[in-house]
Design an enzyme around this catalytic site. Sequence first.
Site, PDB file in Angstrom:
ATOM      1  N   ASN A   9       0.864  -1.189   0.000  1.00 40.50           N
ATOM      2  CA  ASN A   9       0.000   0.000   0.000  1.00 40.50           C
ATOM      3  C   ASN A   9       0.897   1.235   0.000  1.00 40.50           C
ATOM      4  O   ASN A   9       1.478   1.577   1.022  1.00 40.50           O
ATOM      5  CB  ASN A   9      -0.892  -0.031   1.246  1.00 40.50           C
ATOM      6  CG  ASN A   9      -1.731   1.229   1.380  1.00 40.50           C
ATOM      7  OD1 ASN A   9      -1.765   2.077   0.468  1.00 40.50           O
ATOM      8  ND2 ASN A   9      -2.390   1.381   2.515  1.00 40.50           N
ATOM      9  N   LYS A  11       0.092   4.241  -0.206  1.00 38.34           N
ATOM     10  CA  LYS A  11      -0.551   5.432   0.395  1.00 38.34           C
ATOM     11  C   LYS A  11      -0.337   6.632  -0.539  1.00 38.34           C
ATOM     12  O   LYS A  11      -0.311   6.450  -1.754  1.00 38.34           O
ATOM     13  CB  LYS A  11      -0.035   5.665   1.805  1.00 38.34           C
ATOM     14  CG  LYS A  11      -0.165   4.377   2.647  1.00 38.34           C
ATOM     15  CD  LYS A  11       0.026   4.590   4.111  1.00 38.34           C
ATOM     16  CE  LYS A  11      -0.118   3.238   4.827  1.00 38.34           C
ATOM     17  NZ  LYS A  11      -0.018   3.341   6.270  1.00 38.34           N
ATOM     18  N   HIS A  95      -9.439   0.865   5.248  1.00 35.37           N
ATOM     19  CA  HIS A  95      -8.136   1.132   5.877  1.00 35.37           C
ATOM     20  C   HIS A  95      -8.344   2.066   7.066  1.00 35.37           C
ATOM     21  O   HIS A  95      -9.195   2.967   7.013  1.00 35.37           O
ATOM     22  CB  HIS A  95      -7.180   1.762   4.859  1.00 35.37           C
ATOM     23  CG  HIS A  95      -5.765   1.785   5.364  1.00 35.37           C
ATOM     24  ND1 HIS A  95      -5.323   2.728   6.246  1.00 35.37           N
ATOM     25  CD2 HIS A  95      -4.726   0.940   5.144  1.00 35.37           C
ATOM     26  CE1 HIS A  95      -4.051   2.481   6.544  1.00 35.37           C
ATOM     27  NE2 HIS A  95      -3.669   1.403   5.881  1.00 35.37           N
ATOM     28  N   GLU A  97      -6.808   4.535   8.055  1.00 35.46           N
ATOM     29  CA  GLU A  97      -6.678   5.971   7.744  1.00 35.46           C
ATOM     30  C   GLU A  97      -7.973   6.501   7.135  1.00 35.46           C
ATOM     31  O   GLU A  97      -8.353   7.645   7.384  1.00 35.46           O
ATOM     32  CB  GLU A  97      -5.460   6.183   6.824  1.00 35.46           C
ATOM     33  CG  GLU A  97      -4.157   6.016   7.595  1.00 35.46           C
ATOM     34  CD  GLU A  97      -2.983   5.509   6.780  1.00 35.46           C
ATOM     35  OE1 GLU A  97      -3.001   5.599   5.545  1.00 35.46           O
ATOM     36  OE2 GLU A  97      -2.020   4.985   7.404  1.00 35.46           O
ATOM     37  N   GLU A 167      -4.707  -4.909  10.780  1.00 34.53           N
ATOM     38  CA  GLU A 167      -3.738  -3.824  10.921  1.00 34.53           C
ATOM     39  C   GLU A 167      -4.011  -3.073  12.225  1.00 34.53           C
ATOM     40  O   GLU A 167      -4.864  -2.170  12.242  1.00 34.53           O
ATOM     41  CB  GLU A 167      -3.854  -2.845   9.748  1.00 34.53           C
ATOM     42  CG  GLU A 167      -3.513  -3.443   8.402  1.00 34.53           C
ATOM     43  CD  GLU A 167      -3.012  -2.394   7.414  1.00 34.53           C
ATOM     44  OE1 GLU A 167      -1.975  -2.635   6.792  1.00 34.53           O
ATOM     45  OE2 GLU A 167      -3.631  -1.320   7.286  1.00 34.53           O
ATOM     46  N   GLY A 173       2.919   2.546  10.713  1.00 36.63           N
ATOM     47  CA  GLY A 173       3.839   3.667  10.538  1.00 36.63           C
ATOM     48  C   GLY A 173       4.574   4.067  11.806  1.00 36.63           C
ATOM     49  O   GLY A 173       5.177   5.139  11.864  1.00 36.63           O
ATOM     50  N   SER A 212       4.017  -1.870  10.243  1.00 36.52           N
ATOM     51  CA  SER A 212       5.470  -1.861  10.412  1.00 36.52           C
ATOM     52  C   SER A 212       6.137  -3.180  10.014  1.00 36.52           C
ATOM     53  O   SER A 212       7.134  -3.582  10.631  1.00 36.52           O
ATOM     54  CB  SER A 212       5.843  -1.459  11.849  1.00 36.52           C
ATOM     55  OG  SER A 212       5.391  -0.140  12.118  1.00 36.52           O
TER      56      SER A 212
HETATM   57  P1  13P Z   1       3.351   0.616   7.586  1.00 32.36           P
HETATM   58  O1  13P Z   1       3.874  -0.677   6.993  1.00 32.36           O
HETATM   59  O2  13P Z   1       4.042   1.831   7.061  1.00 32.36           O
HETATM   60  O3  13P Z   1       3.278   0.533   9.070  1.00 32.36           O
HETATM   61  O4  13P Z   1       1.827   0.747   7.063  1.00 32.36           O
HETATM   62  C1  13P Z   1       0.949  -0.309   7.207  1.00 32.36           C
HETATM   63  C2  13P Z   1      -0.297  -0.009   6.465  1.00 32.36           C
HETATM   64  O5  13P Z   1      -1.084   0.825   6.862  1.00 32.36           O
HETATM   65  C3  13P Z   1      -0.537  -0.733   5.197  1.00 32.36           C
HETATM   66  O6  13P Z   1      -1.837  -0.564   4.749  1.00 32.36           O
END
Ligand code: 13P
Length: 261
Positions: A9, A11, A95, A97, A167, A173, A212
């Site tokens: 992903n 983002k 997701h 976010e 997740e 992150g 992560s």
């Molecule tokens: P990170 O791997 O940067 O922690 O992000 C995970 C994520 O949100 C994937 O959709």
Amino acid sequence: MRRPVVAGNWKMHGSRSANGALLRELEQRLNPEWPVDVVVFPPFVYLADAARTLDGGQIRLGAQDVCAEATGAFTGQVSASMLKDVGCRYVIVGHSERRRLYHEDDVLVARKFAAVLHAGLTPVLCVGETLEERENHHTESVVARQLEAVTAMNGAASFASGIVAYEPVWAIGTGRTASPQQAQAVHAYLRSRIAAQDANIAGHLRILYGGSVKGGNAAEIFSMPDVDGGLVGGASLSADEFLKICEAAAQRETVSGTVRP
Ligand code: 13P
């Protein structure tokens, strides 16, 4: 046997030139013998470009979000059939976010899941608890609520063509990954919730871990019996890191040697 998935992903990162370079390098270095489904999720505007770059290759394309509606006066939105039209096969829905920053609720996420299935694409449903929810021992109730909003609307059978990604919000992150045992516990719980409705679909359902994941920790997390690969954010922007994660997922099958349901 559940074939592992490694999903990148991106983002809101990338540019035409950086994406092209990354995708070409991944295609060149990805070992076709590795038994793993590899998918990348660039931002909407780069999907058509990415589809052209990946045409005929091993890497599949997905979108990070979708509109729940099929067509019409929804300024700024993109439908599942449009995503299919430009070459996507997978779509992330729910997701954290999107849930947190754009106030998407469980019902909207379930409608998006339905829209993706309706277009003949594979939805990747994200679920996960915040740190506060974990500390208050609400992890299971939160992920069950997020999962069962989808089964309530679409039936457990809808997961025959879907993927789940666990997740934990506190691991995204942050560099702070869930321990393999923490991930396994939630994955097994999610599978048991689907199994309560349909054991066969639960046995085949691929449940990815996200939060992560890096080249250095992927093998340990993927060694858990109910972890079927990863949804990778930051590390998917580096060819070296992403390929290490793909290799870890591929080796998981060879090393474990077990025939999974
Ligand atoms: P990170 O791997 O940067 O922690 O992000 C995970 C994520 O949100 C994937 O959709």
